[in-house]
Design a protein around this motif. Structure first.
Motif, short mmCIF file in Angstrom:
data_model
loop_
_atom_site.label_atom_id
_atom_site.label_comp_id
_atom_site.label_asym_id
_atom_site.label_seq_id
_atom_site.Cartn_x
_atom_site.Cartn_y
_atom_site.Cartn_z
N ASN A 89 75.12 21.69 -66.90
CA ASN A 89 75.71 23.14 -66.92
C ASN A 89 75.45 24.07 -65.76
O ASN A 89 74.91 23.56 -64.54
CB ASN A 89 74.99 23.72 -68.41
N GLU A 90 75.80 25.38 -65.69
CA GLU A 90 75.80 26.22 -64.56
C GLU A 90 74.34 26.24 -64.00
O GLU A 90 74.07 26.64 -62.89
CB GLU A 90 76.38 27.52 -65.05
N TYR A 91 73.22 26.15 -64.74
CA TYR A 91 71.82 26.06 -64.33
C TYR A 91 71.59 24.56 -63.86
O TYR A 91 70.34 24.55 -63.39
CB TYR A 91 70.97 26.54 -65.48
N GLY A 92 72.22 23.66 -63.92
CA GLY A 92 71.93 22.49 -63.45
C GLY A 92 71.20 21.59 -64.49
O GLY A 92 70.53 20.32 -64.16
N PHE A 93 71.17 21.92 -65.80
CA PHE A 93 70.52 20.99 -66.76
C PHE A 93 71.56 20.40 -67.49
O PHE A 93 72.71 21.03 -67.60
CB PHE A 93 69.65 21.86 -67.83
N PRO A 94 71.14 19.32 -67.91
CA PRO A 94 72.30 18.35 -68.74
C PRO A 94 72.72 18.98 -69.89
O PRO A 94 72.13 19.77 -70.69
CB PRO A 94 71.18 17.23 -69.11
N ILE A 95 74.08 19.09 -70.16
CA ILE A 95 74.56 19.84 -71.13
C ILE A 95 74.35 18.82 -72.49
O ILE A 95 74.08 19.51 -73.63
CB ILE A 95 76.49 19.76 -71.10
N LEU A 96 74.45 17.55 -72.52
CA LEU A 96 74.10 16.81 -73.83
C LEU A 96 72.66 17.01 -74.02
O LEU A 96 71.73 17.26 -73.34
CB LEU A 96 74.43 15.35 -73.57
N PRO A 97 72.32 17.12 -75.32
CA PRO A 97 70.94 17.23 -75.73
C PRO A 97 70.12 16.19 -75.16
O PRO A 97 70.46 14.91 -74.88
CB PRO A 97 70.88 17.16 -77.40
N ASN A 98 68.67 16.37 -75.23
CA ASN A 98 67.85 15.38 -74.80
C ASN A 98 67.89 14.81 -73.34
O ASN A 98 68.01 13.55 -73.08
CB ASN A 98 67.42 14.05 -75.77
N GLY A 99 68.11 15.69 -72.44
CA GLY A 99 68.25 15.35 -71.11
C GLY A 99 69.49 14.77 -70.81
O GLY A 99 69.41 14.03 -69.73
N GLY A 100 70.55 14.74 -71.60
CA GLY A 100 71.95 14.26 -71.37
C GLY A 100 71.99 12.74 -71.55
O GLY A 100 72.67 11.95 -70.94
N ILE A 101 71.12 12.31 -72.46
CA ILE A 101 71.09 10.66 -72.86
C ILE A 101 72.23 10.42 -73.50
O ILE A 101 72.85 11.05 -74.44
CB ILE A 101 70.12 10.39 -73.77
N SER A 102 73.13 9.59 -73.07
CA SER A 102 74.40 9.05 -73.84
C SER A 102 74.42 7.44 -73.47
O SER A 102 73.68 6.85 -72.75
CB SER A 102 75.59 9.80 -73.05
N SER A 103 75.60 7.04 -73.95
CA SER A 103 75.80 5.41 -73.81
C SER A 103 76.13 5.24 -72.27
O SER A 103 75.66 4.11 -71.77
CB SER A 103 76.94 5.07 -74.61
N GLU A 104 76.30 6.18 -71.63
CA GLU A 104 76.81 6.05 -70.29
C GLU A 104 75.20 6.08 -69.06
O GLU A 104 75.14 5.29 -68.44
CB GLU A 104 77.82 6.90 -69.70
N PHE A 105 74.58 7.29 -69.78
CA PHE A 105 73.40 7.39 -68.92
C PHE A 105 72.19 7.28 -69.92
O PHE A 105 71.95 8.14 -70.67
CB PHE A 105 73.47 8.93 -68.29
N TRP A 106 71.69 5.81 -69.99
CA TRP A 106 70.75 5.63 -71.09
C TRP A 106 69.75 6.40 -71.12
O TRP A 106 69.10 6.60 -72.41
CB TRP A 106 70.14 4.14 -70.71
N PHE A 107 69.03 6.91 -70.09
CA PHE A 107 67.68 7.79 -70.16
C PHE A 107 68.15 9.03 -69.73
O PHE A 107 67.09 10.02 -69.50
CB PHE A 107 66.86 7.04 -69.32
#
Lengths: 340, 326
Positions: A89-107
């Motif tokens: 996001n605009e503040y530099g934090f991952p948009i997805l919850p939990n630090g941006g964990i997704s199938s693409e970015f595991w951690f």
């Protein structure tokens, strides 16, 4: 009193399964070296075996980091979050919850630069383990040499080395390591030049070694002092054995147990020391992936993104616990008389 | 006893001298030029020379060291800053404040942090160790050993930050750690430092539990404990008066080491909780190339380690009358 088989050369095939029917008693007595006995006892210690497997996994991940990187399809340097819109996001934090964990970015992804956390963690083990391993090796070698010389030579040498060890142990080590880093670095590189990354790693290894050997040296000195008076050493001396022979063939084989135990305990403590230095901002430098620097970044952003701190935290915790358990098991296996 | 103390004190002074000399001479191997830092960004050569003279950096290194030592013993005069009475630690290169005052200003925090945490980890650690030894092999013992294994393995910058996250920001049970002088507000003092105390003791407790447990198990199987039990003393007396006493020896040893190193500045703890104690001061001194401040913090840290090792040796004799300090 020689131990011809070092513990490391023993393979599972050599060891005797405790469940199998007893063999010819003569062979059992003659055929089991202390190394094999140790291995046999170690295998029966389930906690130790599990801890050993976990430690082996960490080492394997560290060695296979490039392979994992290729399979996973990402590397620890690319700033995915900055390159691809919609991740931070605009503040530099991952948009997805939990630090941006997704199938693409595991951690998840790193806040700010948007690098891949999983890759940083995998490559970070590499940095930490390599530095800690080299420093452990160095500190153990110096500790062995100084300890044996002090204990064996006795007299003035012993007194002098003893005082050196005393002084080393009185140094406020964390503070001194921090103060030493620029000094050692200055030996190799001018103040205006940029420090190469490998040099920072070498500097870390040097300072960690310099402040790591003293306690092992003190321990071994004491052991050698008592071993020196034993009959088998007297016997060797009377038969005209050279000091080198006495040290390598009579004394050293009896010192492997404390050396190995101390080294197993030293390695995780140096891994955490290296992480602590990077956490304080004097350890590894960007862009080398490093757990300590992940902690530093994690403590900066924890109020908004606690997930980023959890990965290095939990990974280091498991590693240290496994290593401590392994150290305990190694000690038990070597010296079954000492019961915890 | 007196001869022993004299010998140990002389040894301690020599050790401190070596450490002071090592710090001093190594400092000059660092590339950064303190005079340049003091002089500011745009610095003409004559001003740089002036700054160098003001900081006393124009003399040969060994002369500077002798002057520093002399200042410690008899005080020393500074050009433009006046006389600095003994024990004079000099003036900071960075802000020209007297070093001794800065140290004395930060010391209460570090002492509060150290001794407050020490009360917790000593009580928890020894308590858990004794309980575990008395209930050997039972669930309580297992819980204690698992807890101490985890405690010995966690890192303060991880668990401390987690504790801050949950206790301060998520659940808002505690305030951000801060230091309020004990004399001003005792309750605020304890409240402000409670979190660092608990986190520090979580990490230190483990060692005490382990050592207390194993020594206590040994002590409980000793003849004198059996005798005490056999002559009908209550269990409580046997444990506290006989078994615990022998257990204290190894506990005191590590307690001395821990206190010594904590007083020298818990750099990581102070960084984690944002407390401005001796540790932060030392870290700043390193990054700022502030020699007088660095010397003072190193000396304080080393002195704490050395003094506590002497105290431990004296305590041996108090706890165990069999120990003759020869």
């Amino acid at each position: 009193m020689t131990f011809p088989t070092p513990a490391t050369s023993v393979t599972p095939a050599d060891s005797v399964d405790p469940a199998s029917p007893p063999r010819d008693p003569d062979r059992d007595v003659a055929g089991l070296s202390p190394g094999r006995l140790m291995w046999r006892r170690f295998r029966r210690d389930r906690t130790g075996v599990v801890a050993g497997i976990i430690v082996a996994c960490y080492v394997l991940v560290a060695l296979a980091a490039p392979l994992i990187s290729r399979l996973y399809g990402k590397d620890p340097y690319t700033t995915y979050g900055l390159d691809t819109p919609g991740l931070l996001n605009e503040y530099g934090f991952p948009i997805l919850p939990n630090g941006g964990i997704s199938s693409e970015f595991w951690f998840g992804i790193e806040p700010g630069l948007g690098r891949d956390v999983f890759m940083q963690l995998v490559y970070g083990i590499r940095t930490s383990l390599a530095i800690a391993f080299a420093a452990t090796l160095g500190a153990t070698l110096i500790g062995i040499v100084v300890g044996i010389i002090a204990g064996y030579a006795g007299g003035r040498t012993d007194y002098l080395l003893g005082r050196v060890i005393d002084v080393m142990l009185s140094f406020p080590s964390t503070l001194f390591i921090i103060a030493f880093m620029p000094v050692v670095e200055n030996l190799f590189v001018g103040p205006e030049e940029e420090t190469p990354i490998w040099l920072r790693a070498v500097t870390l290894i040097i300072v960690l070694t310099a402040f790591g050997w003293a306690s092992l040296a003190r321990l071994l000195r004491g052991q050698v002092l008592s071993l020196r008076e034993r009959e088998f050493v007297d016997a060797a001396r009377v038969t005209g054995a050279s000091p080198a022979r006495i040290i390598f063939k009579e004394l050293l084989p009896n010192l492997w147990t404390p050396i190995l135990v101390q080294a197993t305990l030293m390695l995780p403590s140096l891994v955490t020391a290296e992480a602590a230095l990077s956490f304080l901002g004097v350890g590894m430098i960007e862009p080398v992936p490093d757990w300590g620097r992940m902690f530093l970044r994690g403590t900066e952003v924890y109020q908004d993104d606690i997930t980023y701190l959890m990965f290095p935290g939990v990974a280091l915790l498991i590693f240290v616990i496994a290593f401590n358990l392994l150290g305990d098991s190694v000690r038990d296996a070597f010296d079954p008389k000492i019961r915890r | 006893m007196l001869a022993f103390l004299t010998r140990r004190t002389i040894g301690a002074v020599i050790t401190l001298l070596i450490i002071a000399a090592a710090t001093f001479f190594l400092f000059f191997a660092v590339p950064a030029d303190p005079a340049r830092l003091a002089c500011g960004k745009v610095c003409p050569p004559e001003l740089l020379e002036q700054a160098r003279r003001n900081l006393g950096l124009d003399a040969p290194v060994w002369e500077q060291f002798v002057a520093w030592l002399a200042g410690l013993v008899v005080g020393r005069d500074y050009e433009g800053l006046g006389h600095c009475p003994a024990p004079c630690l000099g003036y900071s290169f960075v802000n020209r404040e007297p070093v001794l005052e800065t140290i004395l200003d930060r010391l209460p925090l570090t002492l509060s942090l150290t001794f407050g945490a020490a009360v917790f980890f000593l009580l928890f650690g020894v308590g858990a160790g004794v309980v575990a030894a008395l209930r050997r092999g039972r669930p309580l013992d297992k819980i204690a050993s698992v807890a101490s294994l985890i405690g010995a393995s966690v890192q303060i910058y991880f668990v401390g930050t987690l504790a801050m996250y949950f206790l301060v920001y998520q659940w808002q049970i505690l305030d951000r750690p801060q230091y309020i002088p004990l004399t001003e507000d005792p309750i605020g003092w304890a409240y402000g430092l409670l979190l660092p105390w608990l986190v520090l003791s979580l990490i230190f407790t483990a060692n005490y539990t382990r050592i207390t447990r194993s020594t206590m198990v040994e002590q409980l199987s000793e003849d004198f404990v059996r005798t005490a039990t056999a002559k009908g003393l209550p269990r409580r007396t046997v444990v506290t008066r006989f078994a615990l006493r022998g257990t204290l020896i190894p506990v005191v040893t590590i307690f001395g080491v821990d206190l010594g190193s904590l007083i020298g500045g818990a750099i990581i703890t102070e960084t984690t909780f944002g407390l401005q104690g001796i540790g932060r001061l030392a870290l700043r001194a390193v990054t700022d190339s502030d020699l007088p401040m660095l010397m003072a913090t190193v000396l304080l840290a080393a002195a704490a380690i050395v003094v506590f090792s002497i105290i431990v040796d004296i305590l041996y004799a108090v706890i165990d009358p069999r120990v003759r300090l020869s």
